[in-house]
Design an enzyme around this catalytic site. Sequence first.
Site, PDB file in Angstrom:
ATOM      1  N   GLY A 206      -9.727  -6.803   6.447  1.00 32.22           N
ATOM      2  CA  GLY A 206      -9.746  -6.969   7.899  1.00 32.22           C
ATOM      3  C   GLY A 206      -9.060  -8.265   8.324  1.00 32.22           C
ATOM      4  N   GLU A 207      -8.453  -8.212   9.514  1.00 34.76           N
ATOM      5  CA  GLU A 207      -7.839  -9.424  10.073  1.00 34.76           C
ATOM      6  C   GLU A 207      -8.883 -10.389  10.610  1.00 34.76           C
ATOM      7  OE1 GLU A 207      -4.983  -8.408  13.061  1.00 34.76           O
ATOM      8  OE2 GLU A 207      -3.472  -7.852  11.574  1.00 34.76           O
ATOM      9  N   LYS A 208     -10.125  -9.943  10.704  1.00 29.69           N
ATOM     10  CA  LYS A 208     -11.149 -10.842  11.248  1.00 29.69           C
ATOM     11  C   LYS A 208     -11.249 -12.117  10.409  1.00 29.69           C
ATOM     12  CE  LYS A 208     -15.798 -11.806  11.955  1.00 29.69           C
ATOM     13  NZ  LYS A 208     -15.940 -12.485  10.689  1.00 29.69           N
ATOM     14  N   ASP A 209     -11.196 -11.949   9.084  1.00 30.91           N
ATOM     15  CA  ASP A 209     -11.173 -13.114   8.195  1.00 30.91           C
ATOM     16  C   ASP A 209      -9.695 -13.418   7.918  1.00 30.91           C
ATOM     17  OD1 ASP A 209     -14.020 -13.484   7.915  1.00 30.91           O
ATOM     18  OD2 ASP A 209     -14.007 -11.588   6.855  1.00 30.91           O
TER      19      ASP A 209
ATOM     20  N   VAL B 142     -12.337  -5.032  14.455  1.00 33.88           N
ATOM     21  CA  VAL B 142     -13.080  -4.051  15.256  1.00 33.88           C
ATOM     22  C   VAL B 142     -14.151  -4.819  16.039  1.00 33.88           C
ATOM     23  CG1 VAL B 142     -14.487  -1.955  15.181  1.00 33.88           C
ATOM     24  CG2 VAL B 142     -12.637  -2.287  13.530  1.00 33.88           C
TER      25      VAL B 142
ATOM     26  N   GLN C 136      -8.619 -15.689   5.044  1.00 39.09           N
ATOM     27  CA  GLN C 136      -8.848 -14.974   3.778  1.00 39.09           C
ATOM     28  C   GLN C 136      -7.695 -14.005   3.503  1.00 39.09           C
ATOM     29  OE1 GLN C 136     -12.730 -13.199   2.457  1.00 39.09           O
ATOM     30  NE2 GLN C 136     -11.894 -11.313   3.222  1.00 39.09           N
TER      31      GLN C 136
ATOM     32  N   GLY D  11     -20.887  -5.278   1.092  1.00 42.39           N
ATOM     33  CA  GLY D  11     -21.954  -4.422   1.602  1.00 42.39           C
ATOM     34  C   GLY D  11     -22.362  -4.833   3.006  1.00 42.39           C
TER      35      GLY D  11
ATOM     36  N   GLY E 255     -16.732  -1.865  11.435  1.00 49.43           N
ATOM     37  CA  GLY E 255     -15.480  -2.523  11.049  1.00 49.43           C
ATOM     38  C   GLY E 255     -15.076  -2.113   9.639  1.00 49.43           C
ATOM     39  N   HIS E 256     -16.051  -2.093   8.713  1.00 43.08           N
ATOM     40  CA  HIS E 256     -15.757  -1.648   7.343  1.00 43.08           C
ATOM     41  C   HIS E 256     -15.331  -0.178   7.341  1.00 43.08           C
ATOM     42  CE1 HIS E 256     -18.730  -4.963   6.284  1.00 43.08           C
ATOM     43  NE2 HIS E 256     -17.682  -5.292   5.580  1.00 43.08           N
TER      44      HIS E 256
HETATM   45  O1  PAF Z   1     -14.529 -10.253   3.140  1.00 41.38           O
HETATM   46  C1  PAF Z   1     -15.419 -10.026   2.293  1.00 41.38           C
HETATM   47  O2  PAF Z   1     -16.313  -9.223   2.492  1.00 41.38           O
HETATM   48  C2  PAF Z   1     -15.382 -10.800   0.979  1.00 41.38           C
HETATM   49  O3  PAF Z   1     -14.932 -12.103   1.160  1.00 41.38           O
HETATM   50  C3  PAF Z   1     -14.591 -10.085  -0.120  1.00 41.38           C
HETATM   51  C4  PAF Z   1     -13.113  -9.982   0.227  1.00 41.38           C
HETATM   52  C5  PAF Z   1     -15.151  -8.690  -0.350  1.00 41.38           C
HETATM   53  C6  PAF Z   1     -14.686 -10.865  -1.431  1.00 41.38           C
HETATM   54  O4  PAF Z   1     -16.010 -10.977  -1.859  1.00 41.38           O
END
Ligand code: PAF
Length: 283
Positions: free
Chosen positions: A144-147, A173, A150, A26, A31-32
């Site tokens: 996203g590539e930002k993380d 973004v 991850q 949320g 970017g989202h």
């Molecule tokens: O990048 C995020 O917003 C979170 O780490 C994710 C992938 C939704 C997991 O809670």
Amino acid sequence: MSIRVVRTAAELRGLDGTIALVPTMGALHDGHVQLMKHACPLADTLVASIFVNPTQFGAGEDFGEYPRTWDADLERCEEAGVDAVFAPEVATMYPHGLVNQVMVDPGPLGAILEGEQRPTHFRGVLTVVAKLFGLVRPDVAVFGEKDYQQLALIRLMVETLCLDVEVVGCPTVREVDGLAMSSRNRYLTRDERTRAVALSQALDAGVAAGPHGPDDVRAAALARLADFGVVPDYVALTSPDLGEPVPGEARLLIAARVGKPRLLDNRALTLGPDALGHAPEGS
Ligand code: PAF
């Protein structure tokens, strides 16, 4: 508003055709929205999940105060073409509680960079992403590539655990001045917001120094951060899969606290052929 809000696994089973999933916590920003727009044509039904995942926050981190902006988030999802928002309760995601359960071990890749600063973080991220994949059963999932770390770990998890989901990464973004968009940017004061641009500028400087080799890349990035008085947690130069850098494609990653928020950013770069003192191939 016509967007469908889904809370349970049973309701998810009513979705039609192939499914694209954009997992989020949320506090949605442009970017989202870009992730959602990218995901939209990839499947018959687009699901965005909104779940502030408690297990990826360490002790003393901002779980309690993480921004929760439900009404605005629903509007953004609708604008972006989302068919259904999956917003589960904690008990749906963690039916056995937060402690007594199986968690996904991220392995050595989860212990470096962010993992060094936040030792339990990726265990929580991979666990919740695996659960979301199990519940939503997407054909494709967009991150996203930002993380960047991850994203690399999610790809590795999908491969290692033989999960049948295509993982798609999308470019970061940025605000007009280069700052990578993040839900935590809203914690920045006006002065911190001005200094936060240090990360993207340091990456630009590092990328420009790529042909001259790793030492110059790190020195250029550190110098730019210092111009803004920003002390990084790390400036890391790696291969695209976060291993040792070699000449050719590489990744530069920076994490730094600017006031309260810890900001992350990264860029792809090319290291010159003899940048590591290796003789160019064929010579
Ligand atoms: O990048 C995020 O917003 C979170 O780490 C994710 C992938 C939704 C997991 O809670």
